[in-house]
Design a protein around this motif. Structure first.
Motif, PDB file in Angstrom:
ATOM      1  N   GLN B  71     -11.752 -43.145  51.478  1.00 60.42           N
ATOM      2  CA  GLN B  71     -12.718 -44.437  51.149  1.00 60.42           C
ATOM      3  C   GLN B  71     -11.620 -45.942  50.903  1.00 60.42           C
ATOM      4  O   GLN B  71     -10.347 -45.505  50.776  1.00 60.42           O
ATOM      5  N   THR B  74      -8.844 -46.727  48.813  1.00 63.60           N
ATOM      6  CA  THR B  74      -7.895 -46.133  48.581  1.00 63.60           C
ATOM      7  C   THR B  74      -7.096 -46.052  48.983  1.00 63.60           C
ATOM      8  O   THR B  74      -5.701 -45.414  49.248  1.00 63.60           O
ATOM      9  N   PRO B  83      -7.190 -38.151  39.362  1.00 66.35           N
ATOM     10  CA  PRO B  83      -8.582 -36.366  39.762  1.00 66.35           C
ATOM     11  C   PRO B  83      -9.336 -36.321  38.443  1.00 66.35           C
ATOM     12  O   PRO B  83      -8.545 -37.373  37.578  1.00 66.35           O
ATOM     13  N   PRO B  84     -11.613 -36.609  38.537  1.00 66.79           N
ATOM     14  CA  PRO B  84     -11.508 -37.596  36.710  1.00 66.79           C
ATOM     15  C   PRO B  84     -11.055 -36.194  35.837  1.00 66.79           C
ATOM     16  O   PRO B  84     -11.213 -34.695  36.778  1.00 66.79           O
ATOM     17  N   PRO B  85     -10.615 -36.573  34.765  1.00 70.03           N
ATOM     18  CA  PRO B  85     -10.504 -35.114  33.938  1.00 70.03           C
ATOM     19  C   PRO B  85     -12.213 -33.860  33.539  1.00 70.03           C
ATOM     20  O   PRO B  85     -13.236 -34.474  33.629  1.00 70.03           O
ATOM     21  N   PRO B  86     -11.784 -32.962  33.358  1.00 72.61           N
ATOM     22  CA  PRO B  86     -12.960 -32.279  33.197  1.00 72.61           C
ATOM     23  C   PRO B  86     -14.048 -33.156  32.084  1.00 72.61           C
ATOM     24  O   PRO B  86     -13.496 -34.149  31.364  1.00 72.61           O
ATOM     25  N   ASP B  87     -15.259 -33.192  32.559  1.00 68.78           N
ATOM     26  CA  ASP B  87     -16.598 -33.864  31.861  1.00 68.78           C
ATOM     27  C   ASP B  87     -16.399 -35.200  31.773  1.00 68.78           C
ATOM     28  O   ASP B  87     -16.566 -35.887  30.353  1.00 68.78           O
ATOM     29  N   SER B  88     -15.830 -35.881  32.428  1.00 71.27           N
ATOM     30  CA  SER B  88     -15.451 -37.175  32.075  1.00 71.27           C
ATOM     31  C   SER B  88     -17.295 -37.741  32.330  1.00 71.27           C
ATOM     32  O   SER B  88     -17.749 -37.502  33.266  1.00 71.27           O
ATOM     33  N   GLN B  89     -17.026 -38.981  32.004  1.00 76.29           N
ATOM     34  CA  GLN B  89     -18.087 -40.137  32.476  1.00 76.29           C
ATOM     35  C   GLN B  89     -18.242 -40.389  33.774  1.00 76.29           C
ATOM     36  O   GLN B  89     -16.867 -40.385  34.285  1.00 76.29           O
ATOM     37  N   GLU B  90     -19.494 -40.570  34.259  1.00 76.28           N
ATOM     38  CA  GLU B  90     -19.402 -41.151  35.735  1.00 76.28           C
ATOM     39  C   GLU B  90     -18.400 -41.964  36.227  1.00 76.28           C
ATOM     40  O   GLU B  90     -18.632 -43.384  35.267  1.00 76.28           O
ATOM     41  N   ARG B  91     -17.729 -42.271  37.178  1.00 75.36           N
ATOM     42  CA  ARG B  91     -16.578 -43.037  37.319  1.00 75.36           C
ATOM     43  C   ARG B  91     -17.204 -44.666  37.704  1.00 75.36           C
ATOM     44  O   ARG B  91     -18.000 -44.426  38.493  1.00 75.36           O
ATOM     45  N   ASP B  93     -16.392 -46.502  39.620  1.00 74.98           N
ATOM     46  CA  ASP B  93     -16.559 -46.399  41.651  1.00 74.98           C
ATOM     47  C   ASP B  93     -17.058 -45.440  42.444  1.00 74.98           C
ATOM     48  O   ASP B  93     -17.220 -45.512  43.083  1.00 74.98           O
ATOM     49  N   ALA B  94     -17.930 -44.682  41.349  1.00 79.48           N
ATOM     50  CA  ALA B  94     -18.518 -43.684  42.132  1.00 79.48           C
ATOM     51  C   ALA B  94     -19.938 -44.330  42.875  1.00 79.48           C
ATOM     52  O   ALA B  94     -20.807 -45.252  42.589  1.00 79.48           O
TER      53      ALA B  94
END
Lengths: 262, 121
Positions: B71, B74, B83-91, B93-94
């Motif tokens: 990207q 980055t 990296p996103p933690p488990p079960d995180s909300q959608e980032r 910047d997705a």
């Protein structure tokens, strides 16, 4: 098992062994069905595999696999989301009730799946955009994908004849070796007692109710009344048209196809 | 329709690149960015021009279509995000392509949803 297709057709099927429910550009869902009683051709789902395919910048390929008494709250690699890409959280596994109820959200394809274990068997329900459901892979004629085309005629059970025989007082499920298709239940429900049991949770005598009665008569396993109940709960959560929650038998046809009104 | 954003990100990311492989990586990211705009930029000349430009550049630099993408954001001097933690909300910047409904054209009708269920014996 009982199948409600993307087109709101309703079939009761044999489909023993491994069968694909969905297979397209984005995902693949396969079930394995095993006889509920030795020698019976009444089967139920004991394994379920869902493969979410690698998708652009969003998710890595992920596999979800469930079996009887093993309904994990994670993908096969132990993760609960679509990986570390920017859109990784667009795919996630949510545990609703440990060991009994899992929801998988695949937001990048607008899809929600519900997997349950009810009694000894698994149930599956999905909501997805039509565009995604019909996104066939190139060169794939997808004839056998049950959610799209229903069960093949050779695999359907004549729901209506079965019920008429049961309601008329004849043994609904013959003993093994008697030449009857469906085998012998361990606990015997009469037609009336099966109807009474199913009415405890299913108030409308639609095809979910009829399938509940069918399952109690063929298996003698009371947990199948819960399977029909939860299947209908999943319809209420996932189906986009409230007017089509209930399905009713057509005047003719195998397996009970839907009509628009009772 | 955001195509200009893809263009500027690509040119910013390639302004200080050295090896050919880094250029190919940036080009693939550019391609991915352009692809995400496909629905909203349909009919936009800049979009079609970018598509042709990418094809040309891929050929000129002998870049394969498959391979790592980075990207552009980055590639700045700040370290990459964790990296996103488990079960995180959608980032936040997705990419829009990772949210089915958000990726639809603004004036498009809402999608039709369909249901399938499999249960019982």
């Amino acid at each position: 098992p009982h199948l409600r297709t993307f087109g709101d057709d309703f079939h009761t099927c044999i489909v023993e062994g491994a069968w694909p429910l969905i297979h397209n550009k984005y995902l693949s869902v396969q079930v394995t069905n095993t006889p509920v009683l030795p020698g019976s051709s009444a089967t139920a789902t004991s394994k379920l595999t869902i493969i979410f395919k690698n998708f652009q910048e969003c998710v890595d390929q992920k596999t979800y696999h469930a079996e009887t008494n093993e309904l994990p709250a994670a993908f096969a690699d132990g993760s609960r989301n679509g990986g570390e890409r920017h859109g990784g959280a667009a795919l996630r596994v949510l545990e609703k009730v440990p060991g009994q109820h899992v929801e998988i959200q695949a937001r990048y394809i607008g899809t929600t799946m519900v997997v349950r274990q009810v009694g000894r068997y698994l149930t599956f329900a999905v909501r997805m955009p039509e565009e995604v459901a019909r996104a066939a892979e190139d060169g794939d004629n997808h004839d056998l994908y049950l959610c799209l085309h229903g069960c093949p005629l050779s695999q359907r059970i004549d729901f209506r004849t079965f019920r008429q025989r049961a309601a008329g007082g004849r043994a609904p499920a013959g003993r093994p070796g008697s030449g009857d298709q469906l085998g012998s239940p361990p606990h015997t429900f009469t037609y009336q007692s099966a109807v009474a049991k199913c009415k405890e949770r299913l108030l409308v005598e639609d095809l979910y109710f009829q399938s509940c009665v069918f399952d109690l008569l063929t298996s003698g396993d009371v947990s199948f009344s819960l399977a029909a109940y939860y299947a209908f709960e999943d319809v209420k959560m996932l189906h986009s048209n409230k007017d089509k929650y209930h399905l009713f038998e057509k005047a003719v046809g195998l397996g009970g196809a839907p009509s628009r009104s009772p | 329709c955001r195509i200009l954003k893809c263009n500027s990100e690509f040119w910013a990311s390639t302004s200080s690149l050295g090896p050919e492989e880094e250029f190919c990586t940036a080009l693939r990211a550019y391609h991915a960015c352009v692809r995400r705009t496909a629905r909203t930029c349909r009919g936009d000349l800049a979009y079609h021009s970018a598509q042709h430009g990418i094809e040309d550049l891929m050929g000129q630099h002998n870049c394969s279509r498959e391979g790592p993408t980075t990207q552009p954001r980055t590639r700045s001097r700040t370290p990459p995000p964790p990296p996103p933690p488990p079960d995180s909300q959608e980032r936040s910047d997705a990419p829009e392509v990772c949210h089915y409904e958000r990726g639809l054209p603004r004036n498009a009708a809402p999608p039709n949803y369909t249901h399938c269920g499999f249960f019982g014996d």
